[in-house]
Design a protein around this motif. Sequence first.
Motif, PDB file in Angstrom:
ATOM      1  N   THR A   4       0.857  -1.199  -0.087  1.00 34.65           N
ATOM      2  CA  THR A   4       0.009   0.073  -0.129  1.00 34.65           C
ATOM      3  C   THR A   4       0.908   1.104  -0.190  1.00 34.65           C
ATOM      4  O   THR A   4       0.690   2.090  -0.881  1.00 34.65           O
ATOM      5  CB  THR A   4      -0.896  -0.145   1.186  1.00 34.65           C
ATOM      6  OG1 THR A   4      -1.702  -1.311   1.115  1.00 34.65           O
ATOM      7  CG2 THR A   4      -1.906   1.148   1.048  1.00 34.65           C
ATOM      8  N   ARG A   5       1.944   1.166   0.800  1.00 31.58           N
ATOM      9  CA  ARG A   5       2.758   2.453   1.080  1.00 31.58           C
ATOM     10  C   ARG A   5       3.613   2.726  -0.400  1.00 31.58           C
ATOM     11  O   ARG A   5       3.808   3.735  -0.913  1.00 31.58           O
ATOM     12  CB  ARG A   5       3.740   2.236   2.109  1.00 31.58           C
ATOM     13  CG  ARG A   5       4.752   3.475   2.296  1.00 31.58           C
ATOM     14  CD  ARG A   5       5.652   3.384   3.518  1.00 31.58           C
ATOM     15  NE  ARG A   5       4.869   3.296   4.869  1.00 31.58           N
ATOM     16  CZ  ARG A   5       4.552   4.326   5.493  1.00 31.58           C
ATOM     17  NH1 ARG A   5       4.564   5.322   4.967  1.00 31.58           N
ATOM     18  NH2 ARG A   5       3.961   4.263   6.567  1.00 31.58           N
ATOM     19  N   THR A   6       3.945   1.729  -0.959  1.00 34.22           N
ATOM     20  CA  THR A   6       4.716   1.602  -2.644  1.00 34.22           C
ATOM     21  C   THR A   6       3.791   2.286  -3.293  1.00 34.22           C
ATOM     22  O   THR A   6       4.018   3.019  -4.074  1.00 34.22           O
ATOM     23  CB  THR A   6       5.060   0.442  -2.907  1.00 34.22           C
ATOM     24  OG1 THR A   6       5.967  -0.349  -1.734  1.00 34.22           O
ATOM     25  CG2 THR A   6       5.884   0.275  -4.075  1.00 34.22           C
ATOM     26  N   LYS A   7       2.534   1.751  -3.380  1.00 31.46           N
ATOM     27  CA  LYS A   7       1.693   2.327  -4.486  1.00 31.46           C
ATOM     28  C   LYS A   7       1.282   3.863  -4.155  1.00 31.46           C
ATOM     29  O   LYS A   7       1.061   4.775  -4.973  1.00 31.46           O
ATOM     30  CB  LYS A   7      -0.002   1.518  -4.421  1.00 31.46           C
ATOM     31  CG  LYS A   7       0.253   0.356  -4.943  1.00 31.46           C
ATOM     32  CD  LYS A   7      -0.920  -0.445  -4.730  1.00 31.46           C
ATOM     33  CE  LYS A   7      -1.005  -1.861  -5.345  1.00 31.46           C
ATOM     34  NZ  LYS A   7      -2.208  -2.835  -5.041  1.00 31.46           N
ATOM     35  N   HIS A   8       1.163   4.052  -2.858  1.00 32.96           N
ATOM     36  CA  HIS A   8       1.068   5.322  -2.623  1.00 32.96           C
ATOM     37  C   HIS A   8       2.458   6.438  -2.950  1.00 32.96           C
ATOM     38  O   HIS A   8       1.959   7.367  -3.495  1.00 32.96           O
ATOM     39  CB  HIS A   8       1.007   5.739  -1.010  1.00 32.96           C
ATOM     40  CG  HIS A   8       0.847   7.030  -0.561  1.00 32.96           C
ATOM     41  ND1 HIS A   8      -0.042   7.751  -0.715  1.00 32.96           N
ATOM     42  CD2 HIS A   8       1.674   7.740   0.359  1.00 32.96           C
ATOM     43  CE1 HIS A   8       0.119   9.035  -0.277  1.00 32.96           C
ATOM     44  NE2 HIS A   8       1.273   9.171   0.377  1.00 32.96           N
ATOM     45  N   ILE A   9       3.434   5.946  -2.796  1.00 37.85           N
ATOM     46  CA  ILE A   9       4.640   6.796  -3.299  1.00 37.85           C
ATOM     47  C   ILE A   9       4.507   7.071  -4.773  1.00 37.85           C
ATOM     48  O   ILE A   9       4.853   7.922  -5.107  1.00 37.85           O
ATOM     49  CB  ILE A   9       5.754   5.917  -2.784  1.00 37.85           C
ATOM     50  CG1 ILE A   9       6.017   6.109  -1.341  1.00 37.85           C
ATOM     51  CG2 ILE A   9       7.257   6.792  -3.503  1.00 37.85           C
ATOM     52  CD1 ILE A   9       7.253   5.159  -0.792  1.00 37.85           C
ATOM     53  N   GLU A  10       4.129   5.882  -5.449  1.00 38.30           N
ATOM     54  CA  GLU A  10       4.152   6.043  -6.984  1.00 38.30           C
ATOM     55  C   GLU A  10       3.151   7.069  -7.460  1.00 38.30           C
ATOM     56  O   GLU A  10       3.470   7.608  -8.615  1.00 38.30           O
ATOM     57  CB  GLU A  10       3.697   4.715  -7.581  1.00 38.30           C
ATOM     58  CG  GLU A  10       4.813   3.642  -7.502  1.00 38.30           C
ATOM     59  CD  GLU A  10       4.327   2.354  -8.043  1.00 38.30           C
ATOM     60  OE1 GLU A  10       3.131   2.136  -8.463  1.00 38.30           O
ATOM     61  OE2 GLU A  10       5.072   1.331  -7.901  1.00 38.30           O
ATOM     62  N   ASN A  11       2.142   7.240  -6.863  1.00 39.70           N
ATOM     63  CA  ASN A  11       0.928   8.283  -6.961  1.00 39.70           C
ATOM     64  C   ASN A  11       1.245   9.560  -6.503  1.00 39.70           C
ATOM     65  O   ASN A  11       0.488  10.368  -6.822  1.00 39.70           O
ATOM     66  CB  ASN A  11      -0.436   7.637  -6.757  1.00 39.70           C
ATOM     67  CG  ASN A  11      -0.579   6.372  -7.640  1.00 39.70           C
ATOM     68  OD1 ASN A  11      -0.171   6.243  -8.704  1.00 39.70           O
ATOM     69  ND2 ASN A  11      -1.301   5.308  -7.162  1.00 39.70           N
TER      70      ASN A  11
END
Length: 79
Positions: A4-11
């Motif tokens: 979830t954190r990784t997806k947040h960083i990408e966006n």
Amino acid sequence: MRNTRTKHIENARYIDTVELCDYLSCGTNTARKIGKEAGAFIKLGRRTVFDIRAVDAYMEKLKKTPKVEKGTYGENHRI
């Protein structure tokens, strides 16, 4: 949780210190140092965020900077 954190960083455009550590794969002090050197440091009250685009541009600039090999000297160097 990590996915979830990784997806947040990408966006995201702005990330906090913990996310910057994950993004750069480094510790807190190093992440803050890089963020400040990149001009990405933004203080919002008590919260600190970093502009991820500024960090990316800074890292690209570091990657393109030529390194001088040990033992080689510039033309103005006297022995």
